[in-house]
Design a protein around this motif. Structure first.
Motif, PDB file in Angstrom:
ATOM      1  N   GLU A   7     -20.864   4.566  -1.609  1.00  0.00           N
ATOM      2  CA  GLU A   7     -21.692   3.898  -2.619  1.00  0.00           C
ATOM      3  C   GLU A   7     -20.940   3.671  -3.928  1.00  0.00           C
ATOM      4  O   GLU A   7     -21.250   2.738  -4.664  1.00  0.00           O
ATOM      5  CB  GLU A   7     -22.968   4.706  -2.863  1.00  0.00           C
ATOM      6  CG  GLU A   7     -23.919   4.677  -1.656  1.00  0.00           C
ATOM      7  CD  GLU A   7     -25.128   5.584  -1.810  1.00  0.00           C
ATOM      8  OE1 GLU A   7     -25.314   6.142  -2.916  1.00  0.00           O
ATOM      9  OE2 GLU A   7     -25.885   5.740  -0.833  1.00  0.00           O
ATOM     10  N   MET A   8     -19.952   4.497  -4.228  1.00  0.00           N
ATOM     11  CA  MET A   8     -19.175   4.325  -5.452  1.00  0.00           C
ATOM     12  C   MET A   8     -18.017   3.354  -5.262  1.00  0.00           C
ATOM     13  O   MET A   8     -17.545   2.738  -6.221  1.00  0.00           O
ATOM     14  CB  MET A   8     -18.621   5.681  -5.921  1.00  0.00           C
ATOM     15  CG  MET A   8     -19.638   6.553  -6.625  1.00  0.00           C
ATOM     16  SD  MET A   8     -20.216   5.876  -8.204  1.00  0.00           S
ATOM     17  CE  MET A   8     -18.714   5.927  -9.196  1.00  0.00           C
ATOM     18  N   ALA A   9     -17.525   3.194  -4.039  1.00  0.00           N
ATOM     19  CA  ALA A   9     -16.351   2.355  -3.800  1.00  0.00           C
ATOM     20  C   ALA A   9     -16.698   0.876  -3.964  1.00  0.00           C
ATOM     21  O   ALA A   9     -17.714   0.415  -3.443  1.00  0.00           O
ATOM     22  CB  ALA A   9     -15.808   2.613  -2.394  1.00  0.00           C
ATOM     23  N   PRO A  10     -15.869   0.096  -4.661  1.00  0.00           N
ATOM     24  CA  PRO A  10     -16.075  -1.355  -4.711  1.00  0.00           C
ATOM     25  C   PRO A  10     -16.003  -1.937  -3.296  1.00  0.00           C
ATOM     26  O   PRO A  10     -15.244  -1.441  -2.459  1.00  0.00           O
ATOM     27  CB  PRO A  10     -14.894  -1.847  -5.567  1.00  0.00           C
ATOM     28  CG  PRO A  10     -14.448  -0.653  -6.344  1.00  0.00           C
ATOM     29  CD  PRO A  10     -14.696   0.518  -5.461  1.00  0.00           C
ATOM     30  N   PRO A  11     -16.777  -2.974  -2.996  1.00  0.00           N
ATOM     31  CA  PRO A  11     -16.847  -3.460  -1.613  1.00  0.00           C
ATOM     32  C   PRO A  11     -15.509  -3.902  -1.046  1.00  0.00           C
ATOM     33  O   PRO A  11     -15.259  -3.740   0.147  1.00  0.00           O
ATOM     34  CB  PRO A  11     -17.841  -4.630  -1.697  1.00  0.00           C
ATOM     35  CG  PRO A  11     -17.939  -4.976  -3.136  1.00  0.00           C
ATOM     36  CD  PRO A  11     -17.674  -3.729  -3.889  1.00  0.00           C
ATOM     37  N   GLN A  12     -14.623  -4.443  -1.891  1.00  0.00           N
ATOM     38  CA  GLN A  12     -13.334  -4.921  -1.387  1.00  0.00           C
ATOM     39  C   GLN A  12     -12.391  -3.778  -1.018  1.00  0.00           C
ATOM     40  O   GLN A  12     -11.402  -3.980  -0.313  1.00  0.00           O
ATOM     41  CB  GLN A  12     -12.663  -5.861  -2.406  1.00  0.00           C
ATOM     42  CG  GLN A  12     -12.165  -5.201  -3.689  1.00  0.00           C
ATOM     43  CD  GLN A  12     -13.220  -5.109  -4.776  1.00  0.00           C
ATOM     44  OE1 GLN A  12     -14.405  -5.080  -4.484  1.00  0.00           O
ATOM     45  NE2 GLN A  12     -12.784  -5.071  -6.015  1.00  0.00           N
ATOM     46  N   TRP A  13     -12.681  -2.570  -1.505  1.00  0.00           N
ATOM     47  CA  TRP A  13     -11.841  -1.405  -1.198  1.00  0.00           C
ATOM     48  C   TRP A  13     -12.573  -0.368  -0.359  1.00  0.00           C
ATOM     49  O   TRP A  13     -12.054   0.710  -0.108  1.00  0.00           O
ATOM     50  CB  TRP A  13     -11.385  -0.721  -2.493  1.00  0.00           C
ATOM     51  CG  TRP A  13     -10.598  -1.560  -3.428  1.00  0.00           C
ATOM     52  CD1 TRP A  13      -9.998  -2.766  -3.167  1.00  0.00           C
ATOM     53  CD2 TRP A  13     -10.332  -1.271  -4.801  1.00  0.00           C
ATOM     54  NE1 TRP A  13      -9.361  -3.234  -4.280  1.00  0.00           N
ATOM     55  CE2 TRP A  13      -9.546  -2.340  -5.318  1.00  0.00           C
ATOM     56  CE3 TRP A  13     -10.657  -0.220  -5.651  1.00  0.00           C
ATOM     57  CZ2 TRP A  13      -9.103  -2.379  -6.631  1.00  0.00           C
ATOM     58  CZ3 TRP A  13     -10.209  -0.252  -6.960  1.00  0.00           C
ATOM     59  CH2 TRP A  13      -9.448  -1.334  -7.446  1.00  0.00           C
ATOM     60  N   ARG A  14     -13.792  -0.676   0.041  1.00  0.00           N
ATOM     61  CA  ARG A  14     -14.642   0.344   0.653  1.00  0.00           C
ATOM     62  C   ARG A  14     -14.003   0.965   1.890  1.00  0.00           C
ATOM     63  O   ARG A  14     -14.059   2.172   2.090  1.00  0.00           O
ATOM     64  CB  ARG A  14     -15.998  -0.265   1.009  1.00  0.00           C
ATOM     65  CG  ARG A  14     -17.035   0.762   1.427  1.00  0.00           C
ATOM     66  CD  ARG A  14     -18.371   0.094   1.678  1.00  0.00           C
ATOM     67  NE  ARG A  14     -18.342  -0.773   2.847  1.00  0.00           N
ATOM     68  CZ  ARG A  14     -18.636  -2.077   2.827  1.00  0.00           C
ATOM     69  NH1 ARG A  14     -18.971  -2.660   1.696  1.00  0.00           N
ATOM     70  NH2 ARG A  14     -18.589  -2.788   3.942  1.00  0.00           N
ATOM     71  N   GLY A  15     -13.406   0.131   2.745  1.00  0.00           N
ATOM     72  CA  GLY A  15     -12.808   0.662   3.961  1.00  0.00           C
ATOM     73  C   GLY A  15     -11.698   1.641   3.677  1.00  0.00           C
ATOM     74  O   GLY A  15     -11.636   2.728   4.261  1.00  0.00           O
ATOM     75  N   ARG A  16     -10.812   1.279   2.753  1.00  0.00           N
ATOM     76  CA  ARG A  16      -9.677   2.144   2.465  1.00  0.00           C
ATOM     77  C   ARG A  16     -10.095   3.431   1.766  1.00  0.00           C
ATOM     78  O   ARG A  16      -9.622   4.525   2.117  1.00  0.00           O
ATOM     79  CB  ARG A  16      -8.660   1.394   1.601  1.00  0.00           C
ATOM     80  CG  ARG A  16      -7.764   0.452   2.389  1.00  0.00           C
ATOM     81  CD  ARG A  16      -7.070  -0.557   1.515  1.00  0.00           C
ATOM     82  NE  ARG A  16      -7.998  -1.618   1.097  1.00  0.00           N
ATOM     83  CZ  ARG A  16      -7.663  -2.649   0.345  1.00  0.00           C
ATOM     84  NH1 ARG A  16      -6.428  -2.775  -0.063  1.00  0.00           N
ATOM     85  NH2 ARG A  16      -8.545  -3.568   0.024  1.00  0.00           N
ATOM     86  N   LEU A  17     -10.976   3.315   0.756  1.00  0.00           N
ATOM     87  CA  LEU A  17     -11.352   4.508   0.003  1.00  0.00           C
ATOM     88  C   LEU A  17     -12.204   5.469   0.834  1.00  0.00           C
ATOM     89  O   LEU A  17     -12.009   6.684   0.781  1.00  0.00           O
ATOM     90  CB  LEU A  17     -12.098   4.107  -1.273  1.00  0.00           C
ATOM     91  CG  LEU A  17     -11.230   3.422  -2.341  1.00  0.00           C
ATOM     92  CD1 LEU A  17     -12.087   2.985  -3.515  1.00  0.00           C
ATOM     93  CD2 LEU A  17     -10.122   4.356  -2.813  1.00  0.00           C
ATOM     94  N   THR A  18     -13.144   4.929   1.609  1.00  0.00           N
ATOM     95  CA  THR A  18     -13.975   5.806   2.431  1.00  0.00           C
ATOM     96  C   THR A  18     -13.162   6.350   3.603  1.00  0.00           C
ATOM     97  O   THR A  18     -13.342   7.503   4.013  1.00  0.00           O
ATOM     98  CB  THR A  18     -15.218   5.062   2.941  1.00  0.00           C
ATOM     99  OG1 THR A  18     -15.846   4.379   1.856  1.00  0.00           O
ATOM    100  CG2 THR A  18     -16.219   6.040   3.544  1.00  0.00           C
ATOM    101  N   GLY A  19     -12.251   5.526   4.139  1.00  0.00           N
ATOM    102  CA  GLY A  19     -11.360   6.027   5.171  1.00  0.00           C
ATOM    103  C   GLY A  19     -10.462   7.130   4.643  1.00  0.00           C
ATOM    104  O   GLY A  19     -10.185   8.120   5.335  1.00  0.00           O
ATOM    105  N   LEU A  20     -10.018   6.989   3.389  1.00  0.00           N
ATOM    106  CA  LEU A  20      -9.173   8.013   2.780  1.00  0.00           C
ATOM    107  C   LEU A  20      -9.934   9.328   2.637  1.00  0.00           C
ATOM    108  O   LEU A  20      -9.340  10.409   2.735  1.00  0.00           O
ATOM    109  CB  LEU A  20      -8.688   7.531   1.408  1.00  0.00           C
ATOM    110  CG  LEU A  20      -7.627   8.376   0.728  1.00  0.00           C
ATOM    111  CD1 LEU A  20      -6.360   8.438   1.574  1.00  0.00           C
ATOM    112  CD2 LEU A  20      -7.311   7.807  -0.661  1.00  0.00           C
TER     113      LEU A  20
END
Length: 556
Positions: A189-202
Motif C-alpha cells: 500500500e505504501m509502494a508507488p504503483p510503478q515500483w510495487r513489484g520490485r519493492l514488495t518483492g524485495l
C-alpha cells in the motif's frame, strides 16, 4: 473520470472540445509517443506529471521506511532457517534426547512436532491478525506481532526442556502470523504503483537476509561444544523483531488505511509526499486518489472484526481469494518444504560430517538469495504470471535430477561425483524456486485482494500458508525417515500439476494500480482480460498540455 468506466482510455479534456476517437498508429501526430500498457491511465500519469525519482531524497526516505517493514520478513527468514540448522547440530539433539544424529539431523515424531507447532501458532493467529491490522492500522499490527516474536525468541533461547521449545515455537508462529499479515499489506500500500513489484518483492527477499545471517552464524556456533552452539542462533532473532517493534510506530501510516478511517487530509499528504514528490496535484496522485475514493468503502467488512464475507460474497471476490489461496499452497508445496531438512538432504546425498552439512546449508542460502534478488528485479518487467509458471516448471525439472542422482549415488562414498551432482542441483532448485516464488509470495496475494478485504485476506493467506507448511514440517521428517529420497517424487508430481493450474487460471497483475485490478476480476474471462494490452498516443500540445488518443486495437 472513473478508472473503471468504458471510456477509461480517454483522458479528461476541455468540455468544449470533442473527445478524441481511436486512431491508427500511422495517423498519430508526429510529436506523439505511442504507449502500450495494461493501464493506460497509469502510463499517462507517469508520462505527464511529477512523481518520485528513484534517487531523490523522498525516495530514500521511502526506502528506509519500507526497510523497517522488511524486518518482519527478515525475522521470518531467520526462523525458517534456524531450526533447519539447529536440527543438524549434535549438541542440540543430544541435549534434548532427540533421535537422528546419525542421519544428518533430527527425524521422527518429536522433530515433526517441534517444526509443526510453529505452523499451528500461525494458524491460531488468523482470527486476530486481520482484525488487529484493520483496527489499529498496519503499523499497529507490525508492532504487536514483533513483540510476540520477541517473547517467543526468549522462550526458545532459554529452554531447558522440550516443552519450552514447543511453547516458544508456538508463540513465534503466533507473532510471525500477525507480522506477515500487517507487513506485506503495509509495503504494497505504501509502494508507488510503478515500483510495487520490485519493492514488495524485495520485502520477501529479506527472508534470505535473515536466512543468510542465521546459516552463517550456525557454522561458527556449531563448532562450540556447549549449549551456546544452538542457543546463540535462537537468540539473534530478537534483533530483527526488536527493530520492527521500536520503529514501526514511528512510520507514516498507509494512506489507504487513513482514508478508510476518515483521515483524508493525512492520507493525501502521505500519498503526495511518497508517490508525487510532494505535489498533491501530480497526475499519479490524483489518479490514485480518485481510485481510492471509489474502491474504499467506509462501511465495508474491514470495519467489522468478525465479518469475512467480503472474501467470498461476489464472483469478483471469490476469484481474488482463489488467486490468493493458490499462492499460499503452491508457494509451500513446490519443493521448498524440503528446505527445513537440508542437512538431512545433504546427508542423503553422501555428506557425512556436521560441519560440511552446515557449510553447504549456508552456501545454499546464498545461492537462493541471489535467485530472489534477480527475481525481484524482474517482477515489474517480466510479469507475475510468467515468473510463476516457468519458475514452477524449472523447480520440477531440477528436483527430477536431484531425485535421480540421490537414488543412484546417495550412499556416502559410493560416487563422489554423483553425490556432488545431487548437491549442485539442490542448489539450483533453491535458485530457481527463489527467483520465482520469493518475490511473489508477498506481492501477489496482497495485490489481488482489494483494500476492504486485504488485511483479513492476508490473515487467511497466513492460515493457508501455515496449513500447507504444517503438512511439510510434520510429514517431512517422518517421510524422510521412512522413504528417504523417494519423498522428493511427491513434489515433482505436484509441481507439474501446479503448472497446469497456473497456465489456465492465474491472472497477470503487472502494470496496474491496485484499484484498477477490479476491472480485471469483473471480466467474464479474468485471465484473458489481464493479458490484454491497450495503446495510446501521448501528444504534447502547446502550452504544456497533454492529450492521450486511443490507438485502435485491430491495428496492432
Amino acid at each position: 473520470m472513473s478508472a473503471h468506466t468504458s471510456e477509461k482510455d480517454v483522458p479528461a479534456v476541455d468540455e468544449k472540445q470533442q473527445k478524441p476517437t481511436a486512431i491508427a498508429p500511422e495517423d498519430a501526430p508526429e510529436n506523439a509517443k505511442i504507449v502500450e500498457a495494461a493501464n493506460t491511465d497509469l502510463a499517462l500519469a507517469l508520462a505527464t506529471g511529477p512523481h518520485l525519482s528513484p534517487y531523490s531524497l523522498r525516495s530514500i526516505q521511502l526506502y528506509l521506511i519500507l526497510l523497517v517493514a522488511f524486518m518482519g520478513s527478515l525475522a521470518n527468514g531467520f526462523d525458517g532457517s534456524v531450526m533447519s540448522a539447529v536440527n543438524g547440530m549434535d549438541q542440540y539433539l543430544e541435549f534434548f534426547g532427540i533421535s537422528g544424529a546419525d542421519s544428518g539431523g533430527g527425524v521422527g515424531t518429536v522433530t515433526a512436532l517441534i517444526f509443526g507447532i510453529y505452523s499451528i501458532g500461525s494458524i491460531v493467529a488468523v482470527p486476530v491478525a486481520g482484525p488487529v491490522t484493520d483496527r489499529v492500522g498496519r503499523r499497529g499490527g507490525m508492532f504487536l506481532g514483533s513483540v510476540i516474536i520477541i517473547v517467543g525468541s526468549i522462550t526458545v533461547t532459554t529452554a531447558s526442556h522440550i516443552n519450552a521449545i514447543l511453547g516458544g515455537r508456538f508463540i513465534l508462529g503466533l507473532g510471525v502470523g500477525i507480522v506477515q499479515t500487517a507487513s506485506p499489506s503495509y509495503v504494497v500500500e505504501m509502494a508507488p504503483p510503478q515500483w510495487r513489484g520490485r519493492l514488495t518483492g524485495l520485502f520477501n527477499t529479506f527472508y534470505y537476509a535473515g536466512s543468510i545471517l542465521c546459516t552463517g552464524i550456525t557454522i561458527a556456533t556449531g563448532r562450540l561444544q556447549t549449549t551456546r552452539s544452538w542457543r546463540a542462533p535462537l537468540a539473534i532473532q530478537i534483533v530483527a523483531a526488536g527493530i520492527l517493534a521500536i520503529f514501526s510506530l514511528l512510520l507514516p501510516e498507509s494512506p489507504r488505511w487513513l482514508l478508510a478511517v476518515g483521515r483524508k487530509d493525512e492520507a493525501l499528504a502521505i500519498l503526495a509526499r511518497y508517490h508525487g514528490a510532494d505535489d498533491p496535484n501530480s497526475p499519479l496522485v490524483q489518479l490514485e486518489w480518485r481510485e481510492f475514493e471509489e474502491a474504499i468503502k467506509l462501511d465495508a467488512s474491514d470495519k467489522r472484526w468478525w465479518d469475512y464475507r467480503g472474501l467470498v460474497n461476489t464472483r469478483n471476490a471469490r476469484y481474488r481469494t482463489f488467486m490468493m489461496v493458490l499462492m499460499a499452497f503452491f508457494g509451500q508445496w513446490s519443493g521448498n518444504g524440503l528446505g527445513y531438512f537440508l542437512t538431512i538432504l545433504f546427508a542423503n546425498a553422501g555428506v557425512n560430517t556436521q560441519n560440511a552439512r552446515l557449510t553447504l546449508n549456508f552456501v545454499n542460502t546464498i545461492v537462493s538469495a541471489v535467485g530472489a534478488v534477480i527475481g525481484t528485479t524482474l517482477t515489474d518487467k517480466v510479469g507475475r504470471r510468467k515468473m510463476w509458471f516457468w519458475g514452477t516448471l524449472a523447480s520440477a525439472a531440477t528436483l527430477v535430477i536431484v531425485t535421480g542422482c540421490t537414488a543412484k549415488w546417495g550412499k556416502s562414498g559410493s560416487n563422489p561425483a554423483g553425490a556432488n551432482s545431487a548437491i549442485a542441483f539442490i542448489f539450483l532448485f533453491g535458485f530457481v524456486y527463489s527467483l520465482a516464488y520469493t518475490p511473489l509470495q508477498a506481492l501477489y496475494p496482497a495485490e489481488v485482494l482489494d483494500y476492504n478485504t486485504r488485511a483479513k485476506g492476508m490473515a487467511v493467506y497466513a492460515l493457508c500458508v501455515s496449513a500447507a507448511s504444517f503438512v511439510n514440517t510434520y510429514a517431512g521428517p517422518i517421510a524422510l525417515q521412512r522413504i528417504t529420497w523417494r519423498y522428493y517424487i511427491v513434489y515433482i508430481v505436484w509441481d507439474l500439476f501446479e503448472c497446469v493450474v497456473i497456465w489456465f487460471c492465474v491472472v497477470e497483475t503487472k502494470g496496474r494500480t491496485l484499484e484498477e485490478l477490479d476491472e480485471i476480476f469483473e471480466d467474464p474471462h479474468p485471465v484473458r482480460a489481464s493479458l490484454r494490452k491497450r495503446r495510446v498516443a501521448v501528444v504534447n500540445e502547446k502550452g504544456g498540455a497533454v492529450q492521450a488518443i486511443p490507438v485502435k486495437e485491430d491495428s496492432v
